[in-house]
Design a protein around this motif. Structure first.
Motif, PDB file in Angstrom:
ATOM      1  N   CYS A 110       0.981  -1.259   0.183  1.00 35.58           N
ATOM      2  CA  CYS A 110       0.008   0.076  -0.068  1.00 35.58           C
ATOM      3  C   CYS A 110       0.837   1.140  -0.046  1.00 35.58           C
ATOM      4  CB  CYS A 110      -0.984  -0.040   1.482  1.00 35.58           C
ATOM      5  SG  CYS A 110      -1.710  -1.631   1.676  1.00 35.58           S
ATOM      6  N   ALA A 111       1.382   1.459  -1.382  1.00 42.95           N
ATOM      7  CA  ALA A 111       2.665   2.501  -1.118  1.00 42.95           C
ATOM      8  C   ALA A 111       2.591   3.806  -1.431  1.00 42.95           C
ATOM      9  CB  ALA A 111       3.626   1.866  -2.281  1.00 42.95           C
ATOM     10  N   ALA A 112       1.322   4.301  -2.032  1.00 44.52           N
ATOM     11  CA  ALA A 112       1.078   5.634  -2.477  1.00 44.52           C
ATOM     12  C   ALA A 112       1.045   6.622  -0.803  1.00 44.52           C
ATOM     13  CB  ALA A 112       0.114   5.906  -3.296  1.00 44.52           C
ATOM     14  N   PRO A 113       1.590   7.755  -0.947  1.00 39.96           N
ATOM     15  CA  PRO A 113       2.360   8.674  -1.996  1.00 39.96           C
ATOM     16  C   PRO A 113       3.864   8.107  -2.068  1.00 39.96           C
ATOM     17  CG  PRO A 113       2.048   9.930  -0.436  1.00 39.96           C
ATOM     18  CD  PRO A 113       1.328   8.775   0.132  1.00 39.96           C
ATOM     19  N   GLY A 114       4.175   7.325  -1.222  1.00 39.04           N
ATOM     20  CA  GLY A 114       5.898   6.669  -1.444  1.00 39.04           C
ATOM     21  C   GLY A 114       6.876   7.118  -0.376  1.00 39.04           C
ATOM     22  N   GLY A 115       6.377   7.417   0.716  1.00 39.06           N
ATOM     23  CA  GLY A 115       7.063   7.658   2.025  1.00 39.06           C
ATOM     24  C   GLY A 115       7.943   6.296   2.271  1.00 39.06           C
ATOM     25  N   LYS A 116       7.188   5.316   2.472  1.00 41.30           N
ATOM     26  CA  LYS A 116       8.048   3.982   3.071  1.00 41.30           C
ATOM     27  C   LYS A 116       8.795   3.461   1.833  1.00 41.30           C
ATOM     28  CE  LYS A 116       5.078   3.772   6.839  1.00 41.30           C
ATOM     29  NZ  LYS A 116       4.172   4.949   6.518  1.00 41.30           N
ATOM     30  N   GLU A 134       0.420   0.106  -5.717  1.00 41.34           N
ATOM     31  CA  GLU A 134      -0.733   1.154  -5.210  1.00 41.34           C
ATOM     32  C   GLU A 134      -1.963   0.636  -5.744  1.00 41.34           C
ATOM     33  OE1 GLU A 134      -1.650   3.102  -2.714  1.00 41.34           O
ATOM     34  OE2 GLU A 134      -3.521   3.381  -3.692  1.00 41.34           O
ATOM     35  N   VAL A 135      -2.939   0.360  -5.172  1.00 38.56           N
ATOM     36  CA  VAL A 135      -4.543  -0.095  -5.778  1.00 38.56           C
ATOM     37  C   VAL A 135      -5.116   1.003  -6.520  1.00 38.56           C
ATOM     38  CG1 VAL A 135      -5.897  -0.124  -3.897  1.00 38.56           C
ATOM     39  CG2 VAL A 135      -6.217  -1.659  -5.397  1.00 38.56           C
ATOM     40  N   ILE A 136      -4.985   2.077  -6.110  1.00 37.95           N
ATOM     41  CA  ILE A 136      -5.708   3.282  -6.640  1.00 37.95           C
ATOM     42  C   ILE A 136      -5.013   4.059  -8.006  1.00 37.95           C
ATOM     43  CG2 ILE A 136      -6.966   5.423  -6.114  1.00 37.95           C
ATOM     44  CD1 ILE A 136      -7.544   4.491  -3.459  1.00 37.95           C
ATOM     45  N   ARG A 139      -3.339   7.450  -7.291  1.00 36.06           N
ATOM     46  CA  ARG A 139      -2.498   7.479  -6.597  1.00 36.06           C
ATOM     47  C   ARG A 139      -0.930   6.668  -6.927  1.00 36.06           C
ATOM     48  NH1 ARG A 139      -3.538   9.201  -1.325  1.00 36.06           N
ATOM     49  NH2 ARG A 139      -2.050   7.408  -0.251  1.00 36.06           N
ATOM     50  N   PRO A 162      -4.609  -6.201  -4.100  1.00 34.22           N
ATOM     51  CA  PRO A 162      -3.760  -7.234  -3.206  1.00 34.22           C
ATOM     52  C   PRO A 162      -3.685  -8.564  -3.713  1.00 34.22           C
ATOM     53  CG  PRO A 162      -4.677  -5.520  -1.617  1.00 34.22           C
ATOM     54  CD  PRO A 162      -5.123  -5.216  -2.955  1.00 34.22           C
ATOM     55  N   ASP A 178       1.446  -1.131   4.812  1.00 24.28           N
ATOM     56  CA  ASP A 178       0.874   0.089   5.703  1.00 24.28           C
ATOM     57  C   ASP A 178      -0.529   0.287   5.208  1.00 24.28           C
ATOM     58  OD1 ASP A 178       1.170   2.362   6.826  1.00 24.28           O
ATOM     59  OD2 ASP A 178       2.228   3.450   5.228  1.00 24.28           O
ATOM     60  N   PRO A 180      -4.541   0.991   4.798  1.00 25.48           N
ATOM     61  CA  PRO A 180      -5.489   2.108   4.654  1.00 25.48           C
ATOM     62  C   PRO A 180      -6.273   1.741   6.040  1.00 25.48           C
ATOM     63  CG  PRO A 180      -6.257   0.402   3.195  1.00 25.48           C
ATOM     64  CD  PRO A 180      -4.691  -0.016   3.662  1.00 25.48           C
ATOM     65  N   ARG A 208     -11.493  -4.653   6.343  1.00 26.14           N
ATOM     66  CA  ARG A 208     -10.614  -4.364   4.924  1.00 26.14           C
ATOM     67  C   ARG A 208      -9.054  -4.818   5.247  1.00 26.14           C
ATOM     68  NH1 ARG A 208      -9.972   1.385   3.900  1.00 26.14           N
ATOM     69  NH2 ARG A 208     -12.249   1.330   2.918  1.00 26.14           N
ATOM     70  N   ILE A 212      -6.958  -7.730   3.029  1.00 27.14           N
ATOM     71  CA  ILE A 212      -5.600  -7.363   2.584  1.00 27.14           C
ATOM     72  C   ILE A 212      -4.393  -8.220   3.102  1.00 27.14           C
ATOM     73  CG2 ILE A 212      -3.753  -5.687   2.532  1.00 27.14           C
ATOM     74  CD1 ILE A 212      -5.966  -3.592   2.559  1.00 27.14           C
TER      75      ILE A 212
END
Ligand code: SAM
Length: 453
Positions: A110-116, A134-136, A139, A162, A178, A180, A208, A212
């Protein structure tokens, strides 16, 4: 904080925190600390108002005040990422559970916006491969842009649900989920998030998150590590989900050494362990993290597929050899007119993944080919593998750098011809084409900044 807590949330927290609740609530009337994480592989100078170092990471700092990041060319060079401090604890979770020198396959689900993901790229070895998902869709594009700015080649950005990862049985050594969540830990930073909060939404998020976790679990190797985190306090989304994992899956929870980081609370439930961060006890926002190891056997998928990638012509490859540092560690492929570089070590795996997943971007886009001539891509200007000695580098003043980032015409007394890198405080920010009496600004139109100074 202008709004007050939702009533049911306030009741829950009062029950949980008892006398501490008033301190928790008061802390929500104070501003959130601003923090950044420096890129560990890019070198230059910054004008950031650096304050203290964040104790649980090598590269994170609190700032004395919040500058305008949009008007800082160093930000656009991908030299740092603006990130909330507690979430940088991912670094301890990884360092304490994984051999980071190994050639790992890592999934940030669950990566967006990319911090991790940008943090992971600085923590894993260059021999490792990160799949940043990222699923969306919208994003996933933002994620891809932030990953390009970071300039690593050992990363693939995907846009998948996922459950699509179930085809990749036993493929990953490490997974970060990470998830939602109901976002209670961000109420101080973003008071509007309180309007979204309800007990029903907490229950929905918890369900949810379980879905996941169970969807992605088969893609983890036996003895692989899954790091689960949220930015919320609710038991339903944190320790109850760990207990649920423990009851239905063969999993071992890993203890982290947290004694040297005062304020982090260790949460134990039914043989599980997780770590909770409250904004009144640590200098950061609300956060929860847990590390688990998979104990059941998992037959790994055979990561081989059809050969679908095309190699560029010899003439093109010869030119690229000079453009990239340690070019033998990479393999190039041509997709229509675009040349991409991928880590040689993972080339076939990426070729295989491209037949299993919806790939948004892979490796680093290096150049566009026109009649066997190369036009450098913006992403390559920001690459940590670019061989600067091969290109003319023009140092810009702040005013010139901002004009460049606004894609305005640059007035530089040059007279030379060819592609040149433009840099600010030693950090490359993009390309220009020198045409003798004028200069073409090659900054991507869609990335253009619109803010005036
Ligand atoms: N890891 C990110 C970072 O550090 O910048 C933040 C991730 S945010 C907490 C959670 C992400 O999960 C969001 O980008 C959201 O779009 C995504 N998401 C939403 N629903 C999802 C689902 N059903 N499955 C997987 N991811 C989902």
């Amino acid at each position: 904080m202008t709004n007050s807590f939702p009533i049911a949330f306030e009741k829950r927290m009062q029950q949980r925190l008892g006398k501490e609740f008033d301190v928790f609530k008061e802390k929500h009337q104070t501003p959130s600390p601003t923090s950044i994480r420096m890129h560990t592989l890019k070198e230059g100078n910054t004008n950031l108002p650096i304050d203290e170092k964040i104790s649980w990471t090598e590269s994170g700092y609190y700032l004395k005040e919040r500058p305008s990041f949009t008007l800082d060319p160093v930000f656009h060079a991908g030299a740092y990422y603006v990130q909330e401090a507690s979430s940088m604890f991912l670094e301890q979770a990884l360092k304490q559970s994984v051999d980071l020198t190994a050639s790992l396959r890592v999934l940030d689900l669950c990566a967006a916006p990319g911090g991790k993901s940008t943090h992971l790229l600085n923590l894993i070895s260059e021999d490792a491969l990160l799949i940043s998902n990222e699923v969306i869709r919208s994003r996933a594009s933002i994620l891809s842009e932030n990953i390009q700015k970071w300039g690593s080649a050992n990363v693939v950005v995907t846009n998948n649900d996922p459950e699509h990862f179930q085809k990749l049985s036993g493929f990953f050594d490490v997974m970060v989920v990470d998830a939602p969540c109901s976002g209670e830990g961000l109420f101080r930073k973003d008071a509007a998030a309180m309007n979204e909060w309800s007990e029903d939404n907490v229950a929905l998020c918890s369900q949810r998150q379980r879905r996941i976790l169970s969807d992605v679990w088969p893609a983890l190797k036996e003895n692989g590590i899954l790091i689960y985190c949220t930015c919320t306090f609710s038991e339903e989304e944190n320790e109850n989900n760990l207990a649920w994992m423990s009851s239905g899956h063969d999993v071992e929870f890993i203890e982290l050494a947290v004694a040297s980081f005062p304020g982090i609370e260790t949460i134990r439930k039914e043989g599980t362990v997780g770590y909770r961060f409250y904004p009144h006890n640590v200098n950061g926002e609300g956060f929860f993290i847990s590390v688990m190891r998979k104990k059941n056997t998992q037959q790994p998928v055979r990561a081989r597929g059809k050969k679908v990638f095309n190699t560029p012509s010899k003439k093109v490859l010869e030119q690229l050899d000079h453009w990239v540092k340690s070019s033998k560690q990479f393999r190039f492929l041509q997709q229509d007119d675009l040349i991409l570089m991928l880590p040689a070590l993972h080339y076939e795996e990426i070729e295989f993944l491209s037949q299993q997943l919806h790939i948004v971007s892979k490796g680093t886009a290096v150049a566009e080919v026109k009649h066997e001539k190369l036009i450098p891509e913006h992403a390559f200007a920001l690459s940590v593998h670019l061989d600067r000695s091969h290109f003319k580098v023009i140092d810009l003043t702040l005013e010139q750098a901002l004009a460049y980032l606004r894609k305005e015409n640059l007035m530089l007394a040059e007279g030379e011809r060819g592609f040149a890198l433009v840099a600010y405080q030693n950090y490359p920010i993009g390309w220009v084409n020198l045409l003798g009496n004028r200069i073409n600004n090659l900054y991507p139109s869609s990335w253009r900044i619109r803010m005036s100074s």
